[in-house]
Design a protein around this motif. Sequence first.
Motif, PDB file in Angstrom:
ATOM      1  N   GLU A   1       0.767  -0.999  -0.110  1.00 47.71           N
ATOM      2  CA  GLU A   1       0.029   0.040   0.088  1.00 47.71           C
ATOM      3  C   GLU A   1       0.834   1.246   0.079  1.00 47.71           C
ATOM      4  O   GLU A   1       0.319   2.389  -0.370  1.00 47.71           O
ATOM      5  N   VAL A   2       1.947   1.240   0.489  1.00 39.71           N
ATOM      6  CA  VAL A   2       3.035   2.448   0.410  1.00 39.71           C
ATOM      7  C   VAL A   2       4.290   1.993  -0.208  1.00 39.71           C
ATOM      8  O   VAL A   2       4.580   1.181  -0.584  1.00 39.71           O
ATOM      9  N   LEU A   3       5.062   3.392  -0.198  1.00 40.64           N
ATOM     10  CA  LEU A   3       6.590   3.157  -0.720  1.00 40.64           C
ATOM     11  C   LEU A   3       7.238   3.666   0.544  1.00 40.64           C
ATOM     12  O   LEU A   3       7.196   4.476   1.410  1.00 40.64           O
ATOM     13  N   LEU A   4       8.250   2.774   0.653  1.00 36.90           N
ATOM     14  CA  LEU A   4       9.307   3.123   1.754  1.00 36.90           C
ATOM     15  C   LEU A   4      10.618   3.443   1.271  1.00 36.90           C
ATOM     16  O   LEU A   4      11.116   2.688   0.149  1.00 36.90           O
ATOM     17  N   MET A   5      11.343   4.611   1.856  1.00 33.61           N
ATOM     18  CA  MET A   5      12.671   4.688   1.303  1.00 33.61           C
ATOM     19  C   MET A   5      13.658   4.228   2.615  1.00 33.61           C
ATOM     20  O   MET A   5      13.309   4.384   3.644  1.00 33.61           O
ATOM     21  N   VAL A   6      14.529   3.496   2.025  1.00 39.87           N
ATOM     22  CA  VAL A   6      15.487   3.154   2.870  1.00 39.87           C
ATOM     23  C   VAL A   6      16.819   3.907   2.856  1.00 39.87           C
ATOM     24  O   VAL A   6      17.199   4.387   1.617  1.00 39.87           O
ATOM     25  N   ALA A   7      17.439   4.408   3.893  1.00 39.69           N
ATOM     26  CA  ALA A   7      18.328   5.651   3.906  1.00 39.69           C
ATOM     27  C   ALA A   7      19.060   5.237   5.142  1.00 39.69           C
ATOM     28  O   ALA A   7      18.677   4.903   6.227  1.00 39.69           O
ATOM     29  N   TRP A   8      20.353   6.183   5.071  1.00 36.67           N
ATOM     30  CA  TRP A   8      20.801   6.239   6.374  1.00 36.67           C
ATOM     31  C   TRP A   8      20.666   7.605   6.827  1.00 36.67           C
ATOM     32  O   TRP A   8      20.772   8.758   6.257  1.00 36.67           O
ATOM     33  N   CYS A   9      20.383   7.642   8.207  1.00 32.80           N
ATOM     34  CA  CYS A   9      19.653   9.072   8.659  1.00 32.80           C
ATOM     35  C   CYS A   9      20.781   9.545   9.572  1.00 32.80           C
ATOM     36  O   CYS A   9      21.567   8.699  10.393  1.00 32.80           O
ATOM     37  N   ARG A  10      21.259  10.769   9.161  1.00 36.98           N
ATOM     38  CA  ARG A  10      22.333  11.476   9.897  1.00 36.98           C
ATOM     39  C   ARG A  10      21.777  12.057  11.357  1.00 36.98           C
ATOM     40  O   ARG A  10      22.508  12.080  12.193  1.00 36.98           O
ATOM     41  N   LEU A  11      20.503  12.105  11.327  1.00 37.79           N
ATOM     42  CA  LEU A  11      19.937  12.509  12.761  1.00 37.79           C
ATOM     43  C   LEU A  11      20.224  11.217  13.886  1.00 37.79           C
ATOM     44  O   LEU A  11      20.488  11.402  14.982  1.00 37.79           O
ATOM     45  N   ARG A  12      19.878  10.224  13.107  1.00 37.77           N
ATOM     46  CA  ARG A  12      19.918   8.915  14.273  1.00 37.77           C
ATOM     47  C   ARG A  12      21.259   8.107  13.899  1.00 37.77           C
ATOM     48  O   ARG A  12      21.309   7.309  14.710  1.00 37.77           O
ATOM     49  N   GLU A  13      22.098   8.512  12.982  1.00 39.26           N
ATOM     50  CA  GLU A  13      23.463   7.872  12.769  1.00 39.26           C
ATOM     51  C   GLU A  13      23.129   6.386  12.748  1.00 39.26           C
ATOM     52  O   GLU A  13      23.721   5.476  13.432  1.00 39.26           O
ATOM     53  N   GLY A  14      22.039   6.053  11.851  1.00 42.69           N
ATOM     54  CA  GLY A  14      21.818   4.299  11.393  1.00 42.69           C
ATOM     55  C   GLY A  14      20.698   4.333  10.348  1.00 42.69           C
ATOM     56  O   GLY A  14      20.292   5.443   9.798  1.00 42.69           O
ATOM     57  N   PHE A  15      20.618   3.206   9.804  1.00 40.26           N
ATOM     58  CA  PHE A  15      19.656   2.677   8.794  1.00 40.26           C
ATOM     59  C   PHE A  15      18.104   3.145   9.441  1.00 40.26           C
ATOM     60  O   PHE A  15      17.854   2.734  10.314  1.00 40.26           O
ATOM     61  N   ARG A  16      17.517   3.920   8.488  1.00 34.52           N
ATOM     62  CA  ARG A  16      15.955   4.150   8.763  1.00 34.52           C
ATOM     63  C   ARG A  16      15.154   3.917   7.342  1.00 34.52           C
ATOM     64  O   ARG A  16      15.918   3.947   6.378  1.00 34.52           O
ATOM     65  N   ARG A  17      13.847   3.365   7.857  1.00 35.96           N
ATOM     66  CA  ARG A  17      13.038   3.395   6.705  1.00 35.96           C
ATOM     67  C   ARG A  17      12.051   4.687   6.845  1.00 35.96           C
ATOM     68  O   ARG A  17      11.500   4.916   7.812  1.00 35.96           O
ATOM     69  N   PHE A  18      11.402   5.362   5.753  1.00 36.78           N
ATOM     70  CA  PHE A  18      10.656   6.070   5.757  1.00 36.78           C
ATOM     71  C   PHE A  18       9.604   6.021   4.960  1.00 36.78           C
ATOM     72  O   PHE A  18       9.936   5.928   3.489  1.00 36.78           O
TER      73      PHE A  18
END
Length: 225
Positions: free
Chosen positions: A177-194
């Motif tokens: 139903e949705v699209l997810l971006m896999v990214a390295w987040c500078r705020l959390r200093e780790g991999f995140r999905r948005f």
Amino acid sequence: MARSDRLFRLLHALRSLPVPVTAARLAEATEVSVRSIYRDIAALRASGARIDGEAGYGYALEEDPALPPQSFTRLEIEALLLGLGEVRQSGDADLADAAESVAAKVIARLPERQAREAAHAVLRVYRHAPRKVPQAALSVLREAAWEERAVDIVYRDEAGQLTQRRVLPLAVAFLDEVLLMVAWCRLREGFRRFRLDRIEVAEATEESFRPRRAGLLRDYVATLG
């Protein structure tokens, strides 16, 4: 070695080796002399093959009119058109246009019988509730991932809170139903999905993270295991 066999092997090398490929590398791959490579490239160009490059730099095959028409089984044609149909139904406008273009190009190269089969394919894709695809965000993230540039986003979480983040976009996954971006987040200093539908603003920056994207994506996949 017969000249026709030599030219066939040279075409195969030009299609498969990383470009630009030097005459020396082509000579090694085809087991002939460099001088023969120069003669054979001239012969291929004379027959209509578009080969860019020159001696001392390297060569790249841009267009090969000698390639035979594409040949697929009936089931392969169905699979190809079904996949492109899914992209038309589920992608953004740019992807939908690209899918139409790919289908037209492939069908144009099919033999007549297979082109008729493609025109009357049995399998079809229809979505009564199409997936929501945020066009603007997807376009920015797709281009930034290709170019390996960081993106500044404003993201709304499940509770409705907004945060500003700089992320390194690695991939976009199309879920049910949705699209997810896999990214390295500078705020959390780790991999995140948005979730793309929760990205309020997405702006590409001039910050490059080339050539880290492939390595980061491998690291992310490893964490799933």
